[in-house]
Design an enzyme around this catalytic site. Structure first.
Site, PDB file in Angstrom:
ATOM      1  N   ALA A 218      22.920  54.473   2.682  1.00  0.00           N
ATOM      2  CA  ALA A 218      22.889  53.408   1.600  1.00  0.00           C
ATOM      3  C   ALA A 218      22.584  52.034   2.367  1.00  0.00           C
ATOM      4  O   ALA A 218      22.988  51.922   3.597  1.00  0.00           O
ATOM      5  CB  ALA A 218      24.060  53.365   1.022  1.00  0.00           C
ATOM      6  N   GLY A 221      16.959  51.749   3.281  1.00  0.00           N
ATOM      7  CA  GLY A 221      16.148  51.349   3.949  1.00  0.00           C
ATOM      8  C   GLY A 221      15.104  52.361   4.906  1.00  0.00           C
ATOM      9  O   GLY A 221      13.956  52.537   4.750  1.00  0.00           O
ATOM     10  N   ASP A 257      30.889  63.025   3.154  1.00  0.00           N
ATOM     11  CA  ASP A 257      30.850  62.650   4.615  1.00  0.00           C
ATOM     12  C   ASP A 257      29.868  63.257   5.393  1.00  0.00           C
ATOM     13  O   ASP A 257      29.527  64.333   5.594  1.00  0.00           O
ATOM     14  CB  ASP A 257      32.314  63.073   5.227  1.00  0.00           C
ATOM     15  CG  ASP A 257      32.604  62.818   6.523  1.00  0.00           C
ATOM     16  OD1 ASP A 257      31.679  62.064   7.308  1.00  0.00           O
ATOM     17  OD2 ASP A 257      33.644  62.892   7.006  1.00  0.00           O
ATOM     18  N   LYS A 302      24.839  53.411  18.350  1.00  0.00           N
ATOM     19  CA  LYS A 302      25.498  52.207  18.545  1.00  0.00           C
ATOM     20  C   LYS A 302      26.116  51.935  19.916  1.00  0.00           C
ATOM     21  O   LYS A 302      27.063  52.800  20.311  1.00  0.00           O
ATOM     22  CB  LYS A 302      26.157  51.715  17.419  1.00  0.00           C
ATOM     23  CG  LYS A 302      25.831  52.544  15.901  1.00  0.00           C
ATOM     24  CD  LYS A 302      24.813  51.554  15.278  1.00  0.00           C
ATOM     25  CE  LYS A 302      24.295  52.330  14.212  1.00  0.00           C
ATOM     26  NZ  LYS A 302      23.110  51.386  13.405  1.00  0.00           N
TER      27      LYS A 302
HETATM   28  N1  SAM Z   1      20.055  53.037   7.289  1.00  0.00           N
HETATM   29  C1  SAM Z   1      20.597  52.172   6.052  1.00  0.00           C
HETATM   30  C2  SAM Z   1      19.321  51.563   5.443  1.00  0.00           C
HETATM   31  O1  SAM Z   1      18.353  51.605   6.011  1.00  0.00           O
HETATM   32  O2  SAM Z   1      19.490  50.900   4.333  1.00  0.00           O
HETATM   33  C3  SAM Z   1      21.691  51.359   6.498  1.00  0.00           C
HETATM   34  C4  SAM Z   1      22.912  52.158   7.094  1.00  0.00           C
HETATM   35  S1  SAM Z   1      23.979  51.168   7.572  1.00  0.00           S
HETATM   36  C5  SAM Z   1      23.875  50.494   8.936  1.00  0.00           C
HETATM   37  C6  SAM Z   1      25.468  52.382   7.668  1.00  0.00           C
HETATM   38  C7  SAM Z   1      25.780  53.308   6.605  1.00  0.00           C
HETATM   39  O3  SAM Z   1      26.451  54.389   7.012  1.00  0.00           O
HETATM   40  C8  SAM Z   1      26.781  52.594   5.556  1.00  0.00           C
HETATM   41  O4  SAM Z   1      26.099  52.663   4.212  1.00  0.00           O
HETATM   42  C9  SAM Z   1      28.089  53.518   5.480  1.00  0.00           C
HETATM   43  O5  SAM Z   1      28.545  53.654   4.430  1.00  0.00           O
HETATM   44  C10 SAM Z   1      27.421  54.899   6.140  1.00  0.00           C
HETATM   45  N2  SAM Z   1      28.378  55.641   6.693  1.00  0.00           N
HETATM   46  C11 SAM Z   1      29.481  55.259   7.538  1.00  0.00           C
HETATM   47  N3  SAM Z   1      30.046  56.199   7.926  1.00  0.00           N
HETATM   48  C12 SAM Z   1      29.645  57.516   7.189  1.00  0.00           C
HETATM   49  C13 SAM Z   1      30.123  58.687   6.880  1.00  0.00           C
HETATM   50  N4  SAM Z   1      31.064  59.115   7.809  1.00  0.00           N
HETATM   51  N5  SAM Z   1      29.496  59.443   6.092  1.00  0.00           N
HETATM   52  C14 SAM Z   1      28.405  59.112   5.466  1.00  0.00           C
HETATM   53  N6  SAM Z   1      28.048  57.823   5.643  1.00  0.00           N
HETATM   54  C15 SAM Z   1      28.575  56.917   6.468  1.00  0.00           C
END
Ligand code: SAM
Length: 351
Positions: A218, A221, A257, A302
């Site tokens: 989410a 992108g 997850d 990261k």
């Molecule tokens: N790649 C995305 C884009 O281009 O729009 C942006 C991603 S953003 C940096 C990181 C995402 O990882 C967040 O939307 C967050 O909800 C998700 N996230 C973090 N931990 C997660 C998990 N355990 N399972 C699924 N999603 C996770």
């Protein structure tokens, strides 16, 4: 002067220096690295021409993570006269004894050097005109000349074989943000596909109808880059996905997850941009690659910690060990992309 010059993101000179020093130690070329924090470049000083040739022939920009560009250093000029810089640059260039297919005047990506953009442009035009006049431009030459301005009076004269260097000045791809994409991080995956795959691989491995999973997707992108190539994407994230992606008919959104999800059948691609500890992400990538749940993977690690270079090696070993237990070998290509900040992007596949 014998050595190599690497460009990097300002603040990552330590990692870039560590990477060059590791290669120098592996090759027994007897050099030492010189770097200054936030300068955007690192020098590897080598003892003689044969060590420099050996290093340049054995280490390519493609194989490095933190270097955006890798050039062979020819000379450093510390007192460029403001009124006629070419009068000092040209003799240094002539002494290199071969022609160049092109000449780039660049400055590192640092705050201080960015102010040199205008000077780089005007000096670049004058330099190319001079090189042409002296028949030093030869379109069939495998070499490109690089003049790197550190400040208005200091320059490195360097060169590289075009086939072994980044094709972008400064090693920075100029990508335009696609207005239809739901987030700026789309540029990260676009750059990754451009920098980590060659054109043949992009054509073979990114075909309409292929399947992908995007972990931490989410608002979409990265998914957008795959959907735009008519691929079917399963986006795993608790956050909302962009409506236009949902409307594309190519998206399945699962609020699950990302560390637990496993695909019902193998997919062509796994991409992952979850913000988490790098070792935790690497362990999950290891599962996907070792178990054969995906053919290809692109993921971010990261790196907010101090020992970033070491952390990357730990993550890589973790994935390689898991693959080796499954009787597989990992092909690993990692880059600190221009659109990456405190992170690197990795392409990996198990073979
Ligand atoms: N790649 C995305 C884009 O281009 O729009 C942006 C991603 S953003 C940096 C990181 C995402 O990882 C967040 O939307 C967050 O909800 C998700 N996230 C973090 N931990 C997660 C998990 N355990 N399972 C699924 N999603 C996770």
């Amino acid at each position: 002067m014998h050595g190599m010059l690497a460009y990097c993101r300002p603040g990552f000179e330590g990692e870039c220096a560590q990477e060059l020093a590791t290669e120098d130690a592996r090759l027994l070329t007897g050099g030492f690295v010189r770097s200054k924090r936030d300068s955007g470049f690192v020098e590897l000083i080598l003892p003689d021409a044969s060590a420099a040739r050996q290093f340049a022939e054995s280490v390519g920009w493609h194989g490095l993570t933190f270097a955006r560009q890798l050039l062979r250093l020819r000379s450093r000029i510390d007192e460029l006269p403001r009124e006629d810089r070419l009068s000092v640059l040209m003799p240094a260039i002539r002494s290199n004894s071969h022609g160049y297919s092109d000449a780039w005047i660049e400055s590192p990506d640092s705050d201080a050097a960015r102010e040199l953009a205008g000077l780089c442009r005007s000096l670049g035009n004058a330099l190319v005109a001079n090189l042409k006049r002296e028949s030093l431009i030869d379109s069939s030459s495998p070499w490109r000349l690089h003049v790197c301005l550190i400040d208005a009076q200091t320059a490195f004269v360097a060169e590289a074989q075009t086939s072994r260097t980044s094709t972008w000045p400064g090693g920075i791809p100029r990508l335009r943000f696609p207005s239809a994409a739901p987030s700026r991080s789309t540029l990260k995956l676009e750059e990754a596909l451009l920098m980590l795959l060659d054109s043949g691989e992009r054509e073979r491995w990114l075909k309409p109808g292929m399947t992908a999973v995007d972990l931490g997707a989410a608002p979409g992108g990265w998914t957008w880059q795959l959907v735009r190539r008519s691929m079917h994407v399963t986006a795993v994230d608790n956050g909302p996905m962009d409506q236009k992606l949902i409307d594309s008919g190519l998206l399945t959104h699962l609020r699950e997850d990302g560390f637990r999800y496993r695909p019902p059948q193998p997919v062509d691609w796994l991409v992952c941009d979850m913000v988490e500890q790098p070792r935790k992400v690497a362990a999950r990538m290891a599962d996907w690659l070792a178990q054969g749940w995906c053919r290809h993977a692109i993921f971010n690690l990261k790196l907010p910690m101090k020992k970033r270079y070491d952390e990357v090696q730990i993550c890589r070993s973790l994935i390689e060990d898991a693959a080796s237990k499954a009787g597989k070998r990992i092909e690993w290509r990692a880059r600190h992309l221009y659109h990456d900040r405190e992170e690197i992007t990795v392409f990996a596949r198990a073979i």
